[in-house]
Design a protein around this motif. Structure first.
Motif, short mmCIF file in Angstrom:
data_model
loop_
_atom_site.label_atom_id
_atom_site.label_comp_id
_atom_site.label_asym_id
_atom_site.label_seq_id
_atom_site.Cartn_x
_atom_site.Cartn_y
_atom_site.Cartn_z
N GLY A 96 22.80 13.33 -46.96
CA GLY A 96 22.38 14.71 -46.74
C GLY A 96 21.23 15.05 -47.68
N TYR A 97 20.40 16.00 -47.26
CA TYR A 97 19.18 16.31 -48.01
C TYR A 97 19.05 17.81 -48.26
N ILE A 98 18.45 18.15 -49.40
CA ILE A 98 18.01 19.53 -49.64
C ILE A 98 16.56 19.49 -50.08
N LYS A 99 15.83 20.52 -49.69
CA LYS A 99 14.42 20.65 -50.06
C LYS A 99 14.29 21.77 -51.08
N ILE A 100 13.49 21.52 -52.13
CA ILE A 100 13.21 22.54 -53.12
C ILE A 100 11.97 23.30 -52.66
N LEU A 101 12.13 24.59 -52.40
CA LEU A 101 11.01 25.38 -51.91
C LEU A 101 10.01 25.64 -53.04
N PRO A 102 8.73 25.82 -52.70
CA PRO A 102 7.69 25.95 -53.73
C PRO A 102 7.94 27.10 -54.71
N VAL A 103 7.56 26.85 -55.95
CA VAL A 103 7.67 27.85 -57.01
C VAL A 103 6.28 28.10 -57.58
N SER A 104 5.86 29.36 -57.67
CA SER A 104 4.54 29.70 -58.18
C SER A 104 4.59 29.80 -59.70
N VAL A 105 4.62 28.64 -60.36
CA VAL A 105 4.70 28.63 -61.82
C VAL A 105 3.41 29.15 -62.45
N GLY A 106 2.32 29.15 -61.68
CA GLY A 106 1.06 29.67 -62.20
C GLY A 106 1.11 31.16 -62.49
N PHE A 126 16.23 11.75 -56.24
CA PHE A 126 15.09 12.67 -56.18
C PHE A 126 13.96 12.01 -55.42
N LEU A 127 13.29 12.80 -54.57
CA LEU A 127 12.22 12.28 -53.73
C LEU A 127 11.05 13.25 -53.74
N ALA A 128 9.86 12.76 -54.11
CA ALA A 128 8.64 13.58 -54.10
C ALA A 128 7.64 12.95 -53.13
N ILE A 129 7.16 13.75 -52.18
CA ILE A 129 6.28 13.24 -51.13
C ILE A 129 5.04 14.13 -51.02
N SER A 130 3.90 13.50 -50.87
CA SER A 130 2.65 14.23 -50.63
C SER A 130 2.34 14.21 -49.15
N GLN A 154 5.85 17.91 -51.82
CA GLN A 154 7.17 18.38 -51.40
C GLN A 154 8.24 17.63 -52.16
N PHE A 155 9.30 18.36 -52.55
CA PHE A 155 10.35 17.77 -53.39
C PHE A 155 11.70 17.89 -52.69
N PHE A 156 12.45 16.79 -52.73
CA PHE A 156 13.74 16.73 -52.08
C PHE A 156 14.76 16.07 -53.01
N PHE A 157 16.03 16.43 -52.83
CA PHE A 157 17.14 15.70 -53.42
C PHE A 157 18.01 15.23 -52.26
N TYR A 158 18.57 14.03 -52.40
CA TYR A 158 19.48 13.58 -51.35
C TYR A 158 20.70 12.91 -51.96
N PHE A 159 21.79 12.93 -51.19
CA PHE A 159 23.08 12.48 -51.66
C PHE A 159 23.69 11.58 -50.58
N VAL A 188 14.33 14.18 -39.46
CA VAL A 188 13.45 13.33 -38.67
C VAL A 188 12.02 13.41 -39.22
N ARG A 189 11.56 14.63 -39.52
CA ARG A 189 10.21 14.79 -40.09
C ARG A 189 10.10 14.10 -41.44
N LEU A 190 11.14 14.20 -42.25
CA LEU A 190 11.12 13.55 -43.56
C LEU A 190 11.05 12.04 -43.41
N CYS A 191 11.80 11.49 -42.47
CA CYS A 191 11.75 10.05 -42.21
C CYS A 191 10.34 9.64 -41.78
N ASN A 192 9.68 10.49 -41.00
CA ASN A 192 8.31 10.19 -40.59
C ASN A 192 7.37 10.18 -41.79
N LEU A 193 7.55 11.13 -42.70
CA LEU A 193 6.70 11.19 -43.88
C LEU A 193 6.85 9.95 -44.74
#
Length: 203
Positions: free
Chosen positions: A40-50, A77-81, A129-134, A173-178
């Motif tokens: 299973g996966y969760i996505k961390i939504l963007p944070v405006s640290v600026g 942890f998974l980081a994808i551009s 984009q940042f993801f965690f999976y278990f 499915v989109r994540l697998c494509n990335l």
């Protein structure tokens, strides 16, 4: 005999994408692997640290560190551009251009749409984009246990004001494509010189 050998060779070469990527099925917001795991996966939504001050950034880091320090079970942890999807903005500009009769405004919108298109096709705008999976071994009620695990992990981020999103079937499915599809991979030029990291203040 030759025909039979040729047929066997072709069959061996026709390996499916699922077999190559160890994916058996994607359903119930989970990915099922061929070797008997459910992910299973969760996505961390963007944070405006600026928009945060230095003190606010430090506070956020300390709070998140404290939240995650209680974790005893492993997680990944998974980081994808990937190129930023500019299509919604382009469609919005096209709608505004069709709605206005002012020639100057129409021309400005046209040029802006051209610039955005150049950025898009040139892969110049890339988002991280940042993801965690278990993963859990497939067993009875594993989907329920996995969902509980993901929800509890997401609460760590929600507690410090960082929004998360549990990936659904189409998102997986989109994540697998990335990750696995070369057609949608964004290549980044980065320095990869070998170096030894040193903690500041240690030496």
């Amino acid at each position: 005999m030759k025909k039979k050998e040729k047929k066997k060779k072709l069959t061996a070469e026709q390996i499916t994408a699922q077999e190559f990527t160890n994916v058996l099925n994607i359903q119930n917001n989970s990915l099922y692997t061929r070797d008997g795991y459910v992910i299973g996966y969760i996505k961390i939504l963007p944070v405006s640290v600026g928009l945060l001050s230095q003190r606010e950034k430090e506070t956020l880091v300390k709070q998140l560190t404290a939240e995650l320090s209680v974790e005893k079970e492993p997680f990944h942890f998974l980081a994808i551009s990937r190129p930023v999807d500019m299509q919604p903005l382009l469609e919005s500009y096209a709608h505004l251009r069709n709605e206005t009769s002012d020639p100057y405004r129409r021309e400005l919108l046209r040029k802006e749409m051209e610039n955005l298109s150049d950025f898009t096709f040139g892969d110049e705008i890339v988002e991280r984009q940042f993801f965690f999976y278990f993963s859990m071994k497939a067993a009875e009620d594993v989907e329920r246990d996995l969902k509980k695990r993901i929800s509890e992990f997401a609460e760590h981020f929600e507690a410090v004001g960082i929004k998360t999103e549990i990936l659904k079937d189409q998102d997986i499915v989109r994540l697998c494509n990335l990750v696995n599809n070369p057609a949608v991979v964004s290549i980044e030029d980065e320095m990869t010189d070998a170096s030894i990291p040193i903690l500041k203040g240690v030496i």
